[in-house]
Scaffold this active site. Structure first.
Site, mmCIF file in Angstrom:
data_model
loop_
_atom_site.group_PDB
_atom_site.id
_atom_site.type_symbol
_atom_site.label_atom_id
_atom_site.label_comp_id
_atom_site.label_asym_id
_atom_site.label_seq_id
_atom_site.Cartn_x
_atom_site.Cartn_y
_atom_site.Cartn_z
ATOM 1 C CB CYS A 35 -14.128 0.244 0.047
ATOM 2 S SG CYS A 35 -13.601 1.931 0.417
ATOM 3 N NE ARG A 69 -9.813 -5.861 -0.102
ATOM 4 C CZ ARG A 69 -9.124 -4.843 0.421
ATOM 5 N NH1 ARG A 69 -9.757 -3.872 1.029
ATOM 6 N NH2 ARG A 69 -7.803 -4.778 0.299
ATOM 7 C CG HIS A 86 -8.361 -0.122 -2.970
ATOM 8 N ND1 HIS A 86 -7.570 -1.227 -2.732
ATOM 9 C CD2 HIS A 86 -8.990 0.155 -1.779
ATOM 10 C CE1 HIS A 86 -7.709 -1.603 -1.468
ATOM 11 N NE2 HIS A 86 -8.553 -0.788 -0.883
ATOM 12 C CD GLN A 97 -12.812 -2.479 -1.051
ATOM 13 O OE1 GLN A 97 -12.007 -2.441 -0.147
ATOM 14 N NE2 GLN A 97 -13.986 -3.080 -0.920
ATOM 15 N NE ARG A 108 -3.910 0.535 1.780
ATOM 16 C CZ ARG A 108 -5.106 0.423 2.352
ATOM 17 N NH1 ARG A 108 -5.337 1.010 3.516
ATOM 18 N NH2 ARG A 108 -6.069 -0.269 1.768
ATOM 19 C CG ASP A 128 -14.098 5.585 -0.383
ATOM 20 O OD1 ASP A 128 -14.100 5.336 0.840
ATOM 21 O OD2 ASP A 128 -13.045 5.626 -1.061
HETATM 22 N N1 CP Z 1 -11.171 -0.947 2.316
HETATM 23 C C1 CP Z 1 -9.875 -0.960 2.729
HETATM 24 O O1 CP Z 1 -8.932 -1.051 1.915
HETATM 25 O O2 CP Z 1 -9.711 -0.909 4.068
HETATM 26 P P1 CP Z 1 -8.351 -0.689 4.874
HETATM 27 O O3 CP Z 1 -7.894 0.714 4.603
HETATM 28 O O4 CP Z 1 -8.712 -0.927 6.296
HETATM 29 O O5 CP Z 1 -7.326 -1.675 4.363
HETATM 30 N N1 NVA Z 2 -10.499 6.377 -0.741
HETATM 31 C C1 NVA Z 2 -10.070 5.844 0.540
HETATM 32 C C2 NVA Z 2 -10.146 4.358 0.527
HETATM 33 C C3 NVA Z 2 -9.743 3.704 1.835
HETATM 34 C C4 NVA Z 2 -9.841 2.223 1.793
HETATM 35 C C5 NVA Z 2 -8.674 6.319 0.856
HETATM 36 O O1 NVA Z 2 -7.825 6.358 -0.045
HETATM 37 O O2 NVA Z 2 -8.421 6.688 2.009
#
Ligand code: CP
Ligand code: NVA
Length: 308
Positions: free
Chosen positions: A255, A283, A131, A134, A104, A213
């Site tokens: 998500c 997931r 992502h 997801q 990430r 989101d």
């Molecule tokens: N939806 C998602 O990616 O959650 P986290 O940020 O907790 O990994």
């Molecule tokens: N759009 C959000 C998704 C988190 C899973 C972010 O980037 O924080």
């Protein structure tokens, strides 16, 4: 793909039939939740994070371990890459220790750069651009709840971000209809070719799934917090009135994590049409199938078990 290494970076890098094969395996692996095949025995996954995570970290860790593999998790600030070690050196070293990397990382270009130097698969665990893990779990959830994704109308509300970008990428690959209802001033941030409107009724009409989101993605806190930027999203909140404009069978998706009474009303988030925890669970199953696809060159032969 570099050197035939099967990276999972962008959905659009992968043939639609392969993506469908991954999803088919995800459904099959979910059925084996309490009897997981030991397909990752002897294999290790490194996980690197430059941002917070609950679902991504835990679901990848459980996915590897339930199926016989190992994991190591590193906060990037604690690695030498957070100091002076280059991406190339880090990629070469990790390739000698583990069999795949899930990362990430905010900057998508750094993800791509890493993948160019590894001899093992790299999985996109979310960047500021996309992502994909997801969206694989989300499509799996839609298929479970509503049947084939093909031809379904998915309506997105609120901000333009990494998650909406990946729905846009997925729509032609999985052949579903996607419409995004966003404040007018965000329309030019949306990738070309997407169907965008400011009209929430138009977006919700006949929709099979309403999706949203956070209005403030990680890293945007200082830019957006407490100013008029947030107020402009209010008409795009998913609430009972908006759900009432969609099909009777429509589901609510997010998500997670949720900010109740911002992008979604609490009563919708907690209603029977909300599938948020199914998405979170999926997931785990989708990522088992993604890992199996990536690790085929390490001897994981999931096709023999589940036949694409
Ligand atoms: N939806 C998602 O990616 O959650 P986290 O940020 O907790 O990994
Ligand atoms: N759009 C959000 C998704 C988190 C899973 C972010 O980037 O924080």
């Amino acid at each position: 793909m570099t050197n035939n290494v099967k990276h999972f970076l962008n959905l659009s890098d992968i043939k639609p039939e392969e993506l469908r094969g991954i999803l088919k395996n995800a459904h099959a692996l979910k059925k084996l939740k309490y009897n997981p095949p030991q397909i990752f025995q002897g294999l290790s996954l490194a996980m690197m994070f430059d941002k917070r995570s609950t679902r991504t970290r835990m679901s990848f860790e459980v996915a590897m371990k339930q199926n016989g593999g190992h994991t190591i998790v590193m906060n990037m600030g604690e690695m030498q890459i957070g100091g002076s070690e280059s991406i190339e050196s880090t990629a070469n070293v990790l390739s000698r220790y583990v069999d795949a990397i899930m990362i990430r990382i905010s900057d998508h270009e750094t993800l791509i750069e890493l993948s160019k130097h590894t001899q093992i698969p790299v999985i996109n665990g979310m960047t500021d651009k996309s992502h994909p893990c997801q969206i694989m779990a989300d499509i799996m959830t839609i298929e479970e709840k509503l049947g084939s994704i093909e031809g379904k109308k998915i309506a997105w509300f609120g901000d333009s971000n990494n998650v909406s970008n990946t729905f846009i990428e997925a729509a032609p690959l999985f052949e579903f209809e996607l419409i995004l209802a966003l404040p007018e001033d965000l329309h030019d941030q949306v990738p070309a070719g997407a169907n965008v409107t400011a009209d929430i009724k138009k977006a919700a009409k006949n929709a099979d799934a309403l999706v949203t989101d956070t209005w403030i993605s990680m890293g945007q806190e200082d830019d957006k917090k407490g100013n008029d930027d947030i107020k402009k999203f209010q008409p795009y909140q998913i609430n009972s009135e908006l759900m009432g404009m969609a099909k009777d069978s429509a589901i609510f998706m997010h998500c997670l994590p949720i900010h109740e009474w911002e992008e979604v009303s609490e009563n919708v988030a907690k209603s029977p049409v909300s599938v948020i925890y199914d998405e979170a669970e999926n997931r785990l199953h989708a990522q088992k199938a993604i890992l199996a696809w990536c690790l085929e060159n390490s001897g994981v032969s999931i096709q023999e078990r589940f036949a694409f």
